[in-house]
Scaffold this motif. Structure first.
Motif, PDB file in Angstrom:
ATOM      1  N   HIS A  64       0.815  -1.226   0.000  1.00 26.18           N
ATOM      2  CA  HIS A  64       0.000   0.000   0.000  1.00 26.18           C
ATOM      3  C   HIS A  64       0.849   1.277   0.000  1.00 26.18           C
ATOM      4  CE1 HIS A  64      -3.564  -2.362   0.496  1.00 26.18           C
ATOM      5  NE2 HIS A  64      -3.261  -2.773   1.698  1.00 26.18           N
ATOM      6  N   ARG A 113     -12.024 -13.630   6.013  1.00 29.05           N
ATOM      7  CA  ARG A 113     -12.471 -12.412   5.319  1.00 29.05           C
ATOM      8  C   ARG A 113     -13.981 -12.233   5.507  1.00 29.05           C
ATOM      9  NH1 ARG A 113      -8.580  -8.708   3.751  1.00 29.05           N
ATOM     10  NH2 ARG A 113     -10.442  -7.721   2.892  1.00 29.05           N
ATOM     11  N   ASP A 143      -5.436 -11.719   2.319  1.00 30.62           N
ATOM     12  CA  ASP A 143      -6.391 -11.771   1.209  1.00 30.62           C
ATOM     13  C   ASP A 143      -6.152 -12.934   0.252  1.00 30.62           C
ATOM     14  OD1 ASP A 143      -4.120 -10.914  -0.100  1.00 30.62           O
ATOM     15  OD2 ASP A 143      -4.893  -8.912  -0.558  1.00 30.62           O
TER      16      ASP A 143
HETATM   17 MG    MG Z   1      -5.810  -6.139   2.642  1.00 28.54          MG
END
Ligand code: MG
Ligand code: ADP
Length: 140
Positions: A54, A87, A120
């Motif tokens: 990120h 998730r 993820d």
């Molecule tokens: Mg993530």
């Protein structure tokens, strides 16, 4: 369906509000087994590396500041399709979009302070687990 492992973090907004037990109950209720767990206060360098994907996002600096603002609980979760199962129980990144009964719907303060991290993909889970745990720390 295979037994797999995923990596989870209980974030500083949740440890600050003493929600570790309530979040663990949600994880266990979703069929996930906590097979490793440790409380750590991440350094800036650790948080920057952990969230390296990120780095170019506008929220990166704030995210690193938030993730180093207090202790977190790093965890390895094990179960059937653990990545997807985690998730699902986590809920959407933005708690405003999270489904009823999810951790983020019940506990998150904001899109940033959203109480939990979860890998993820199985590939990222393996990398993230290895970042915080030795194989001998994980007792399935
Ligand atoms: Mg993530
Ligand atoms: P997730 O944690 O659901 O996998 P991302 O991987 O996209 O979400 O983002 C990582 C973390 O960065 C989020 O959990 C949240 O803490 C923070 N974040 C994501 N998007 C934003 C945003 N638009 N503004 C502020 N923080 C954000």
């Amino acid at each position: 369906m295979a037994i797999e492992r995923t990596f989870s973090i209980i974030k500083p907004d949740a440890t600050r509000r003493n929600l570790t037990g309530k979040i663990n109950a949600k994880l266990e209720g979703a069929g996930l087994r906590i097979v490793a767990q440790r409380r750590v206060w991440m350094t800036t360098a650790q948080a920057e590396q952990f969230y390296g994907v990120h780095r170019e996002r506008p929220f990166f600096r704030d995210l690193v500041t938030f993730m180093t603002s207090g202790p977190v609980v790093v965890q390895v979760l094990e179960g059937e399709n653990a990545v997807a199962a985690n998730r699902e129980v986590m809920g959407a990144t933005n708690p405003a979009n999270a489904a009823e009964g999810t951790i983020r719907k019940e506990f998150a303060e904001s899109i940033e302070a959203n109480s939990v991290h979860g890998s993820d993909s199985a590939e990222n889970a393996a990398t993230e687990i290895a970042y915080f745990f030795a194989g001998t720390d994980i007792v399935g």
